[in-house]
Design a protein around this motif. Structure first.
Motif, PDB file in Angstrom:
ATOM      1  N   GLN A 130       0.843  -1.190   0.000  1.00  0.00           N
ATOM      2  CA  GLN A 130       0.000   0.000   0.000  1.00  0.00           C
ATOM      3  C   GLN A 130       0.877   1.238   0.000  1.00  0.00           C
ATOM      4  OE1 GLN A 130      -2.048  -1.801   2.963  1.00  0.00           O
ATOM      5  NE2 GLN A 130      -3.538  -2.568   1.490  1.00  0.00           N
ATOM      6  N   ALA A 131       0.499   2.200  -0.822  1.00  0.00           N
ATOM      7  CA  ALA A 131       1.283   3.430  -0.885  1.00  0.00           C
ATOM      8  C   ALA A 131       0.353   4.614  -0.713  1.00  0.00           C
ATOM      9  CB  ALA A 131       2.000   3.532  -2.228  1.00  0.00           C
ATOM     10  N   SER A 132       0.792   5.604   0.053  1.00  0.00           N
ATOM     11  CA  SER A 132       0.017   6.835   0.105  1.00  0.00           C
ATOM     12  C   SER A 132       0.976   8.009   0.104  1.00  0.00           C
ATOM     13  CB  SER A 132      -0.893   6.861   1.337  1.00  0.00           C
ATOM     14  OG  SER A 132      -0.104   6.876   2.501  1.00  0.00           O
ATOM     15  N   LEU A 181       6.335   9.251  -0.119  1.00  0.00           N
ATOM     16  CA  LEU A 181       5.380   8.195  -0.377  1.00  0.00           C
ATOM     17  C   LEU A 181       5.537   7.203   0.779  1.00  0.00           C
ATOM     18  CD1 LEU A 181       3.477   7.805  -2.787  1.00  0.00           C
ATOM     19  CD2 LEU A 181       5.209   6.342  -3.814  1.00  0.00           C
ATOM     20  N   GLN A 182       4.461   7.026   1.550  1.00  0.00           N
ATOM     21  CA  GLN A 182       4.517   6.048   2.635  1.00  0.00           C
ATOM     22  C   GLN A 182       4.186   4.689   2.037  1.00  0.00           C
ATOM     23  OE1 GLN A 182       4.993   6.983   5.834  1.00  0.00           O
ATOM     24  NE2 GLN A 182       4.391   9.151   5.966  1.00  0.00           N
ATOM     25  N   VAL A 183       5.059   3.726   2.237  1.00  0.00           N
ATOM     26  CA  VAL A 183       4.778   2.408   1.668  1.00  0.00           C
ATOM     27  C   VAL A 183       4.713   1.358   2.772  1.00  0.00           C
ATOM     28  CG1 VAL A 183       5.675   2.801  -0.654  1.00  0.00           C
ATOM     29  CG2 VAL A 183       7.249   2.154   1.144  1.00  0.00           C
ATOM     30  N   ARG A 193       4.204  -2.825   3.193  1.00  0.00           N
ATOM     31  CA  ARG A 193       4.099  -4.131   2.552  1.00  0.00           C
ATOM     32  C   ARG A 193       3.119  -4.975   3.341  1.00  0.00           C
ATOM     33  NH1 ARG A 193       7.750  -7.649   3.274  1.00  0.00           N
ATOM     34  NH2 ARG A 193       9.259  -6.212   4.145  1.00  0.00           N
ATOM     35  N   LEU A 221      10.254   0.129  -6.833  1.00  0.00           N
ATOM     36  CA  LEU A 221       8.970   0.769  -7.139  1.00  0.00           C
ATOM     37  C   LEU A 221       9.118   1.692  -8.342  1.00  0.00           C
ATOM     38  CD1 LEU A 221       6.036   1.168  -6.105  1.00  0.00           C
ATOM     39  CD2 LEU A 221       6.911   3.066  -4.722  1.00  0.00           C
ATOM     40  N   LEU A 251      12.210  -0.495  -2.471  1.00  0.00           N
ATOM     41  CA  LEU A 251      11.363  -0.536  -1.274  1.00  0.00           C
ATOM     42  C   LEU A 251      12.211  -0.876  -0.063  1.00  0.00           C
ATOM     43  CD1 LEU A 251       8.118  -2.442  -2.332  1.00  0.00           C
ATOM     44  CD2 LEU A 251       8.439   0.007  -2.069  1.00  0.00           C
ATOM     45  N   SER A 257       7.333  -1.301   6.552  1.00  0.00           N
ATOM     46  CA  SER A 257       6.852  -0.014   6.060  1.00  0.00           C
ATOM     47  C   SER A 257       7.964   1.013   6.155  1.00  0.00           C
ATOM     48  CB  SER A 257       5.625   0.432   6.847  1.00  0.00           C
ATOM     49  OG  SER A 257       5.964   0.558   8.192  1.00  0.00           O
ATOM     50  N   GLU A 307       9.338   5.097   4.149  1.00  0.00           N
ATOM     51  CA  GLU A 307       9.028   6.220   3.284  1.00  0.00           C
ATOM     52  C   GLU A 307       9.979   6.254   2.099  1.00  0.00           C
ATOM     53  OE1 GLU A 307       7.804   7.320   7.281  1.00  0.00           O
ATOM     54  OE2 GLU A 307       9.833   7.839   6.649  1.00  0.00           O
TER      55      GLU A 307
END
Lengths: 239, 183
Positions: free
Chosen positions: A146-148, A156-158, A160, A173, A188, A193, A195
């Motif tokens: 998930q990325a936001s 970009l906060q990622v 897994r 990514l 990544l 998780s 950034e």
């Protein structure tokens, strides 16, 4: 004896790889092994160091000053003092067509204001809600990330949610905007998780784009394009 | 005088987004790297483009440079050389086979100045190349500095591609044997 032949093959293949003589298929196979075999990486470093010394007799030539100006425009969106807007050095405001409009009044001013709050990280607005989110997943959902986009942090906060990189490999990514070739956003993090910093230019390209994850050798693709399998894709949607 | 450690430090700081470090690295290395672009591409306008693109890559990949265990200058040269070779090959495939101007641009023979660098820290490649048959050493240079493929080498030396591969691989093993004695 067989070992010796294998060793020799490893030496010769590595030299051919460093010289760029392998076919694309051979290169790919070589890189697959390189990513998991520390001994081969040593051999690679051995050759690369020595072959690179073939450039020792190349005389330095000072590049013209506009080169650095253009690199900085590309990387940091710094405009030159002369306002040189030639070639691909257009600022991102210009590319949005907002610069001419700024003279046009309140609407344009508001648009610019929106842009600044939306895209540029305002240092004093912590924890602003994400503007864009994406779920990047493989077809069987064995890999889900998930990325936001956190506009305040320019990150970009990622996270897994499922799956991980294969042993000795990394997940990289990619941003795919329209017809443009994929642009690497970085490898990544190994942690579940983390950034990934995002430049304003990338931030502007996020809306409506596609994010993809590929399988790459440690350190990520060296070619600027995905070299391994594309494992997962996802659409960026407005949050 | 910029040392290897300085360059390593600048790359490490670039990896965390330090723009001043980038400018420092550019000041210290751009002339050398531009020389490499010019050598590979043999064309000033293309070399300028290649140099720009190489530095963009260098900035973006600064956080990954340690992975392959290369010294910083080798890494910078490798990124720049590989990028320039990609451009040469893209140009050739655009121009179609047979129009091979790039091969004529640069002289493949090491000049006398090459010998002055033989004692460089990075080994004795020039010495060891000197021990190879001139054709074989020429082929290594053509591949590395002009981005020539086996097909182009086969055309140049007028031998079948399998033959060129066999003799070049043999020469590379000989080269390695010599290089591994550099202590």
């Amino acid at each position: 004896m067989t070992d010796e032949i294998e060793k020799e093959d490893e030496y010769a293949l590595t030299a051919e790889y460093v010289l760029g003589l392998l076919t694309p298929a051979e290169t790919e196979a070589y890189e697959d092994v390189l990513s998991v075999d520390p001994e081969l990486r040593e051999e690679y470093a051995f050759w690369t160091e020595r072959i690179a010394a073939l450039t020792d007799d190349i005389a330095p030539v000072t590049p013209p000053p506009h080169i650095l100006v253009q690199i900085k425009e590309t990387l940091f969106h710094e405009r030159s003092a002369k306002g040189d807007m030639a070639t691909n050095g257009k600022s991102w405001l210009q590319r949005l067509g907002l610069l001419p409009a700024m003279a046009g009044g309140l609407v344009a001013a508001l648009a610019v204001l929106w842009l600044f709050t939306a895209v540029l990280p305002p240092a004093d607005v912590p924890g602003a809600a994400p503007i864009y989110v994406a779920q990047i997943a493989s077809a069987d959902e064995s890999l889900v990330v998930q990325a936001s986009f956190d506009a305040a942090a320019g990150n970009l906060q990622v996270t897994r949610a499922a799956g991980e990189a294969r042993e000795g490999r990394v997940l990289e990514l990619w941003l795919i905007a329209g017809e443009n070739p994929p642009v690497s956003l970085g490898v990544l993090p190994e942690t579940q998780s983390g950034e990934i910093p995002v430049s304003p230019e990338i931030a502007l390209a996020l809306s409506g784009s596609t994010l993809a994850i590929s399988d790459e050798p440690p350190g990520g693709s060296q070619t600027g394009a995905p070299t391994g399998d594309v494992l997962a894709v996802g659409q960026v949607i407005d949050a | 005088m910029t040392t290897t450690n300085d360059i390593e430090e600048m790359i490490a700081r670039m990896a965390i987004g330090d723009r001043a470090a980038f400018e420092g690295l550019y000041a210290a290395t751009s002339a050398k790297l531009f020389g490499v672009c010019l050598r590979v591409l043999g064309n000033r306008a293309e070399a300028e483009d290649a140099l720009q693109e190489a530095f963009v890559k260098i900035w973006r990949n600064a956080d990954r440079y340690r992975v392959n265990g290369l010294s910083p200058m080798t890494w910078l040269i490798t990124v720049t050389r590989n990028h320039s070779v990609d451009r040469v090959r893209a140009r050739k495939s655009k121009m179609g086979a047979g129009l091979d101007e790039a091969a004529e641009v640069a002289d493949s023979t090491p000049g006398p100045e090459a010998l002055a660098f033989a004692a460089s820290d990075r080994g004795r490649i020039v010495d060891c190349m000197g021990q190879l048959d001139p054709d074989k050493a020429g082929a290594v240079r053509r591949a590395y500095l002009e981005g020539e493929t086996y097909q182009e080498l086969a055309d140049h030396y007028d031998v079948p591609i399998n033959t060129v591969r066999t003799w070049l691989r043999r020469s590379l093993l000989k080269l390695r044997e010599c290089l591994s004695h550099d202590g």
